[in-house]
Design an enzyme around this catalytic site. Structure first.
Site, PDB file in Angstrom:
ATOM      1  N   GLU A   1       0.717  -1.372   0.090  1.00 15.88           N
ATOM      2  CA  GLU A   1      -0.033  -0.044  -0.054  1.00 15.88           C
ATOM      3  C   GLU A   1       0.823   1.315  -0.021  1.00 15.88           C
ATOM      4  O   GLU A   1       0.748   2.103   1.011  1.00 15.88           O
ATOM      5  CB  GLU A   1      -1.056   0.002   1.240  1.00 15.88           C
ATOM      6  CG  GLU A   1      -1.963  -1.313   1.035  1.00 15.88           C
ATOM      7  CD  GLU A   1      -2.905  -1.217   2.284  1.00 15.88           C
ATOM      8  OE1 GLU A   1      -2.815  -0.554   3.265  1.00 15.88           O
ATOM      9  OE2 GLU A   1      -4.106  -1.825   2.124  1.00 15.88           O
TER      10      GLU A   1
ATOM     11  N   GLU B   1      -5.332  -8.669  -0.261  1.00 19.21           N
ATOM     12  CA  GLU B   1      -5.901  -8.417   1.027  1.00 19.21           C
ATOM     13  C   GLU B   1      -7.336  -8.134   0.850  1.00 19.21           C
ATOM     14  O   GLU B   1      -7.797  -7.534  -0.207  1.00 19.21           O
ATOM     15  CB  GLU B   1      -5.575  -7.505   1.904  1.00 19.21           C
ATOM     16  CG  GLU B   1      -4.124  -7.594   2.705  1.00 19.21           C
ATOM     17  CD  GLU B   1      -3.729  -6.273   3.640  1.00 19.21           C
ATOM     18  OE1 GLU B   1      -4.499  -5.507   3.957  1.00 19.21           O
ATOM     19  OE2 GLU B   1      -2.386  -5.975   3.423  1.00 19.21           O
TER      20      GLU B   1
HETATM   21  C1  GBH Z   1      -5.171  -2.735   5.109  1.00 18.21           C
HETATM   22  O1  GBH Z   1      -5.103  -1.282   4.576  1.00 18.21           O
HETATM   23  C2  GBH Z   1      -3.535  -2.863   5.604  1.00 18.21           C
HETATM   24  O2  GBH Z   1      -2.654  -3.333   4.969  1.00 18.21           O
HETATM   25  C3  GBH Z   1      -3.515  -3.772   6.980  1.00 18.21           C
HETATM   26  O3  GBH Z   1      -2.399  -3.775   7.594  1.00 18.21           O
HETATM   27  C4  GBH Z   1      -4.485  -3.264   7.815  1.00 18.21           C
HETATM   28  O4  GBH Z   1      -4.521  -4.214   8.991  1.00 18.21           O
HETATM   29  C5  GBH Z   1      -6.054  -3.492   7.025  1.00 18.21           C
HETATM   30  O5  GBH Z   1      -5.935  -2.747   6.193  1.00 18.21           O
HETATM   31  C6  GBH Z   1      -7.114  -3.092   7.854  1.00 18.21           C
HETATM   32  O6  GBH Z   1      -7.217  -1.564   8.366  1.00 18.21           O
HETATM   33  O7  GBH Z   1      -9.995   4.617  10.140  1.00 18.21           O
HETATM   34  O8  GBH Z   1     -11.911   4.011   9.201  1.00 18.21           O
HETATM   35  O9  GBH Z   1     -10.825   5.776   8.195  1.00 18.21           O
HETATM   36  C7  GBH Z   1      -6.275  -1.105   4.077  1.00 18.21           C
HETATM   37  C8  GBH Z   1      -6.382   0.611   4.074  1.00 18.21           C
HETATM   38  C9  GBH Z   1      -6.182   2.520   5.007  1.00 18.21           C
HETATM   39  C10 GBH Z   1      -7.740   0.657   5.806  1.00 18.21           C
HETATM   40  C11 GBH Z   1      -6.547   3.000   6.640  1.00 18.21           C
HETATM   41  C12 GBH Z   1      -8.014   1.476   6.852  1.00 18.21           C
HETATM   42  C13 GBH Z   1      -8.372   3.517   8.012  1.00 18.21           C
HETATM   43  C14 GBH Z   1      -9.719   3.261   8.144  1.00 18.21           C
HETATM   44  N1  GBH Z   1      -6.402   0.921   5.208  1.00 18.21           N
HETATM   45  N2  GBH Z   1      -7.849   2.888   6.782  1.00 18.21           N
HETATM   46  S1  GBH Z   1     -10.673   4.566   8.913  1.00 18.21           S
END
Ligand code: GBH
Length: 483
Positions: free
Chosen positions: A166, A378
């Site tokens: 990412e 993922e």
């Molecule tokens: C993934 O990113 C990651 O690769 C992984 O490590 C992580 O555990 C997984 O997401 C779950 O989060 O606070 O509601 O706005 C996915 C992209 C970007 C998703 C940041 C969560 C924050 C969500 N992520 N986002 S929120």
């Protein structure tokens, strides 16, 4: 329609080193930016840290066991840069750190599970961050040197590699909001400088594999992009949505997969216009030289991406502050992201569930870049608290697998794998241990960090066995298994 998945399609699950390992300073491991952030009070929910996490540094055999119990075909995990190179540089090498991953790889292979390895899932060594991290052009060399060492240790046994997890989280979300490590808020310049260096660093890692390892050890290399699908909130905003897609995913894909390479042209043009309006004399998005453009072009043997969600986009109304959330471009584009009207939700309200978005995303990728094997690296559903009967999570996977099957059968897209996020509960970044994604529950109160299958683990096991959507796998409940 035939409900069976083709043999070329593989089922797996993923984790990331900081989120599961613990052992944060074991055997001389160096400090990285998430260690530093989590050790700063007030930054993470409940001041949680990954110091112990699921303790996979000691309990990795348990992870192999649960992966094997479910019949996973592959397991995607990541390598912690400073666990192998404590300073990030090759001057210090940790034999114990290197052995940890070697044992894990052997353990997986012994169970017939293919290891899929991510080189970077956000754990930048602090020394490198203090010298600018992803905004320092030398990171291309630093990352390449690290990649070479990792390949030389494991490329004999690891055949599928993902360089960067990412890039848009590393460059955009981190610097725009300033909450993810390195917790620096610098939305004007840092994301774009980071963009260029991260593409070059990915390309360096790809080229090193290609030139120095591929002839000895076969293998394929890609990256794991974070693709949120974007729909216009009204058909009249389709052009805006298209620009937002270029910003979200095109920025990290066009340089690699397009015929000419480089930034997506419409996005590059929009960035130049925006930068000039802001008083710059050139675009904030640094251009690639012809040589760099060629260097990055073609550096993926398949296409890996993470899919969680879909958003709608519309222009900001006068006086409305454009959201600076997932996509840095909401400011440049003067647009606002909204949740899709008919989505449902897990625990994270920022991740509306919209399975159709996955298929639309793949169709878009194929239209833009032609045929390439695609791997969903993922996809996962968030919940809160200890709870084994997670029917919603199984249903979530079933609906996404249905969209994938439609893509394979009707859109003629070559999807080669689906990766559940996550194998086990883990340190969910800013949300600490509050938010759960695991097929297996981890008891974080238990010193043994016991892993227990949720209903969704039984669902997935059943699904992997049947390899068809036409089954009764959704009828799995944990209580049944425990009797
Ligand atoms: C993934 O990113 C990651 O690769 C992984 O490590 C992580 O555990 C997984 O997401 C779950 O989060 O606070 O509601 O706005 C996915 C992209 C970007 C998703 C940041 C969560 C924050 C969500 N992520 N986002 S929120």
């Amino acid at each position: 329609m035939d409900q069976k998945f083709p043999d070329s399609f593989k089922f797996g699950a993923a984790t990331a080193s900081y989120q599961i390992e613990g052992g944060w300073n074991a055997d001389g491991k160096g400090e990285h930016i998430w260690d530093r952030l989590s050790h700063t009070p007030g930054k993470i929910r409940d001041n949680a840290t990954g110091d112990i996490a699921a303790n996979s540094y000691e309990k990795w055999r348990e992870d192999v066991r649960v992966a094997s119990e479910m019949g996973l075909q592959f397991y995607r995990f990541s390598i912690s840069w400073p666990r192998i190179l404590p300073t990030g540089f090759p001057n210090k090498f940790s034999k114990a750190g290197a052995k940890y991953y070697s044992d894990l790889i052997d353990g997986l292979l012994a169970e017939g599970i293919e290891p899929v390895v991510t080189l970077f899932h956000w754990e930048l060594p602090v020394k490198m961050q203090d010298m600018g991290g992803w905004t320092n052009p030398l990171i291309v060399d630093w990352f390449g040197n690290y990649a070479r060492i990792v390949y030389s240790l494991y490329a004999d046994r690891v055949k599928t590699w993902l360089t960067i997890n990412e890039a848009n989280v590393v460059c955009d979300i981190a610097y725009n909001i300033g909450a993810y490590a390195p917790a620096i808020k610098e939305p004007d310049y840092a994301p774009y400088i980071c963009n260029k260096h991260i593409m070059l660093a990915h390309a360096r890692a790809y080229r090193i594999f290609d030139q120095e390892f591929r002839h000895k050890h076969s293998g394929r290399v890609s990256l794991a992009n974070n693709l949120m699908w974007i729909e216009p909130s009204s058909p009249k905003y389709e052009k805006l949505a298209e620009l937002a897609r270029e910003n979200m995913g095109g920025r990290y894909t066009h340089p690699i997969l397009s015929k000419n390479g480089g930034w997506p042209p419409a996005y590059e043009k929009a960035m130049l216009k925006y930068s000039l309006e802001q008083g710059e004399t050139e675009s904030r998005l640094p251009h690639f030289t012809k040589e760099e453009q060629e260097y990055v072009k073609g550096t993926a043997d398949f296409y890996g991406f993470n899919y969680y969600t879909t958003n709608m986009i519309r222009p900001a109304k006068p006086g409305e502050h454009p959201g600076q959330w997932f996509v840095s471009g909401t400011t440049e584009l003067n647009a606002v992201l909204e949740q899709p009207p008919n989505a449902y939700y897990g625990a994270l309200k920022g991740l509306p569930v919209y399975p159709e978005g996955l298929r639309k995303q793949m169709v878009w990728l194929k239209e833009q870049y032609g045929d390439i094997d695609m791997m969903i690296t993922e996809c996962g559903y968030s919940s809160i608290g200890y709870q084994l009967d997670d029917y919603e999570r199984s249903d979530f996977f079933h609906e996404h697998l249905e969209q994938i099957l439609l893509s394979i059968k009707l859109d003629n897209i070559s999807v080669i794998g689906f990766t559940v996020w996550s194998l086990i509960d883990n340190f969910e970044w800013l949300n600490g241990y509050y938010i759960k994604f695991g097929l297996y529950e981890v008891d974080f109160e238990d010193p043994e960090r016991k892993r227990t299958p949720r209903a969704s683990a039984l669902y997935y096991e059943c699904m992997i066995k049947s390899r068809s959507l036409n089954n009764s796998c959704l009828d799995q409940f944990v209580v049944a298994k425990q009797q």
